[in-house]
Design a protein around this motif. Sequence first.
Motif, short mmCIF file in Angstrom:
data_model
loop_
_atom_site.label_atom_id
_atom_site.label_comp_id
_atom_site.label_asym_id
_atom_site.label_seq_id
_atom_site.Cartn_x
_atom_site.Cartn_y
_atom_site.Cartn_z
N SER A 206 0.83 -1.22 0.00
CA SER A 206 0.00 0.00 0.00
C SER A 206 0.85 1.26 0.00
O SER A 206 0.46 2.29 -0.53
N LEU A 207 2.03 1.17 0.60
CA LEU A 207 2.92 2.32 0.69
C LEU A 207 3.92 2.37 -0.46
O LEU A 207 4.56 3.39 -0.69
N GLY A 208 4.04 1.25 -1.18
CA GLY A 208 4.98 1.20 -2.29
C GLY A 208 6.42 1.06 -1.84
O GLY A 208 7.34 1.58 -2.50
N ILE A 209 6.65 0.34 -0.72
CA ILE A 209 8.01 0.12 -0.24
C ILE A 209 8.31 -1.36 -0.18
O ILE A 209 7.40 -2.19 -0.19
N GLU A 210 9.59 -1.70 -0.15
CA GLU A 210 10.03 -3.07 -0.09
C GLU A 210 10.36 -3.44 1.35
O GLU A 210 11.20 -2.78 1.98
N PRO A 211 9.74 -4.48 1.92
CA PRO A 211 10.13 -4.91 3.26
C PRO A 211 11.59 -5.37 3.26
O PRO A 211 12.03 -6.04 2.32
N ARG A 212 12.32 -5.01 4.30
CA ARG A 212 13.72 -5.41 4.42
C ARG A 212 13.79 -6.66 5.29
O ARG A 212 13.46 -6.61 6.47
N THR A 213 14.20 -7.78 4.69
CA THR A 213 14.25 -9.03 5.43
C THR A 213 15.55 -9.12 6.22
O THR A 213 16.62 -8.73 5.74
N ARG A 214 15.44 -9.63 7.44
CA ARG A 214 16.59 -9.80 8.32
C ARG A 214 16.54 -11.20 8.93
O ARG A 214 15.60 -11.52 9.67
N ARG A 215 17.54 -12.02 8.63
CA ARG A 215 17.56 -13.39 9.14
C ARG A 215 17.57 -13.42 10.66
O ARG A 215 17.02 -14.32 11.29
N GLY A 216 18.16 -12.41 11.26
CA GLY A 216 18.22 -12.36 12.72
C GLY A 216 16.86 -12.22 13.38
O GLY A 216 16.74 -12.44 14.60
N LEU A 217 15.83 -11.86 12.61
CA LEU A 217 14.48 -11.75 13.14
C LEU A 217 13.68 -13.04 12.96
O LEU A 217 12.53 -13.13 13.41
N SER A 218 14.27 -14.03 12.29
CA SER A 218 13.58 -15.31 12.12
C SER A 218 13.87 -16.21 13.31
O SER A 218 14.82 -15.99 14.06
N GLU A 219 13.07 -17.25 13.47
CA GLU A 219 13.31 -18.18 14.58
C GLU A 219 14.65 -18.89 14.41
O GLU A 219 15.43 -19.02 15.38
N GLU A 220 14.93 -19.31 13.17
CA GLU A 220 16.17 -20.04 12.92
C GLU A 220 17.39 -19.14 13.08
O GLU A 220 18.40 -19.52 13.70
N GLY A 221 17.28 -17.93 12.58
CA GLY A 221 18.40 -16.99 12.68
C GLY A 221 18.65 -16.56 14.11
O GLY A 221 19.80 -16.39 14.53
N HIS A 222 17.58 -16.39 14.86
CA HIS A 222 17.72 -15.97 16.25
C HIS A 222 18.37 -17.08 17.08
O HIS A 222 19.19 -16.81 17.96
N GLU A 223 18.01 -18.32 16.78
CA GLU A 223 18.60 -19.43 17.51
C GLU A 223 20.10 -19.53 17.23
O GLU A 223 20.90 -19.82 18.13
N ALA A 224 20.47 -19.27 15.98
CA ALA A 224 21.88 -19.36 15.60
C ALA A 224 22.69 -18.17 16.11
O ALA A 224 23.84 -18.33 16.54
N GLU A 225 22.10 -16.96 16.06
CA GLU A 225 22.79 -15.74 16.49
C GLU A 225 21.84 -14.90 17.33
O GLU A 225 21.20 -13.98 16.82
N PRO A 226 21.73 -15.17 18.61
CA PRO A 226 20.74 -14.50 19.49
C PRO A 226 20.89 -12.99 19.55
O PRO A 226 19.92 -12.30 19.86
N GLY A 227 22.05 -12.46 19.29
CA GLY A 227 22.24 -11.01 19.40
C GLY A 227 21.82 -10.20 18.21
O GLY A 227 21.74 -8.97 18.28
N ARG A 228 21.54 -10.87 17.09
CA ARG A 228 21.22 -10.14 15.87
C ARG A 228 19.93 -9.32 15.98
O ARG A 228 19.85 -8.18 15.52
N ALA A 229 18.90 -9.89 16.57
CA ALA A 229 17.62 -9.18 16.69
C ALA A 229 17.81 -7.89 17.49
O ALA A 229 17.24 -6.84 17.14
N VAL A 230 18.59 -7.96 18.55
CA VAL A 230 18.87 -6.78 19.37
C VAL A 230 19.56 -5.72 18.53
O VAL A 230 19.23 -4.53 18.59
N GLU A 231 20.54 -6.12 17.72
CA GLU A 231 21.26 -5.18 16.86
C GLU A 231 20.32 -4.49 15.89
O GLU A 231 20.44 -3.28 15.65
N HIS A 232 19.38 -5.23 15.34
CA HIS A 232 18.44 -4.63 14.38
C HIS A 232 17.59 -3.55 15.04
O HIS A 232 17.36 -2.48 14.46
N VAL A 233 17.12 -3.81 16.25
CA VAL A 233 16.30 -2.82 16.95
C VAL A 233 17.15 -1.62 17.34
O VAL A 233 16.70 -0.46 17.21
N GLU A 234 18.35 -1.84 17.79
CA GLU A 234 19.21 -0.73 18.19
C GLU A 234 19.53 0.18 16.99
O GLU A 234 19.61 1.40 17.14
N ARG A 235 19.68 -0.41 15.81
CA ARG A 235 19.92 0.40 14.62
C ARG A 235 18.70 1.26 14.28
O ARG A 235 18.84 2.40 13.83
#
Length: 312
Positions: A206-235
């Motif tokens: 609806s906004l005409g933007i592309e969602p930015r995918t981040r593996r660190g926000l997935s269940e599998e990515g978070h299990e492998a690298e627990p700190g990635r999700a935190v980094e994404h929010v801090e950015r």
Amino acid sequence: MPAAGTLPWRVRKGVLQVALVHRPRYDDWSWAKGKLDPGEDWAAAAVRETFEETGLAVRLGPPLPEARYLVLTKAGTRGEKVVHYWSATVTGGHGRLENEIDAVDWLDVAEANVRLDYAHDREQLRALVRAHGDGALDTWPLVVVRHAKSVARSDWDGDDRERPLDARGTQRARDLVPVLTAYGITRVLTSPSLRCLDTIAPYAVSLGIEPRTRRGLSEEGHEAEPGRAVEHVERLLERGEPAAVCTHGPVMAAVLGVLAERLHLEGGDAVAMLERFVEARDDDLAKGEALVCHVAGVGADARVVAVERHLP
């Protein structure tokens, strides 16, 4: 009788101003507001009604105290009207007056206090002034979204990352569009899992933007690298841009943990807002829920000054 409205605000030459509307039918000055459509979210109604009455497009800021008062219904009986209010900044619009409004005036606080015709409208004005004085009025939203309801794991034989939304989840994804629109979200981060992508995609389209995918926000990515999700929010906190993050229940503790450290809730509704945040955190958010965190400042100075839950 549910209704929603806004207090558009701006600062001119160091002076806080708010926009009042005049209704010739009642010959009164009040805030832009109106009734909810069936099934409509309160926040979406506040933005829609403001535009329909004033021609001003607004982005919602921190919520303000609700108003409750008795009105005469069409049936001739007296009923309670409940109005939810938000502070709001003008982002555009044509400014043409519509829907029984014949004037919109920008007034300083003292003038607005005198011009308002109803005592219950002054409570929202006082709250807005307090927020301005506390540096908690000029904010940007960071919305945490848990993916909507998906096909059960037990009913899916394929790759779990490709597990889709079910019918209820698909409808919730559509319902999130006006909610996220009300807060002016311009940046979307999401887990690459299909159930997250499909939850946030209708809004992004609806906004005409592309969602930015981040593996660190997935269940599998978070299990492998627990700190990635935190980094994404801090950015995101460093950017200070209206943003939404769509992720999974098992990742919520990390995402909300960052925001919990930034909580700076004050005022009359602080206890209720804190309870809302804690309940959302303890539940890992409901599926399809949007938790709106209003943030003042950026980077190390970023602080969450208001919290809202938008449940399915």
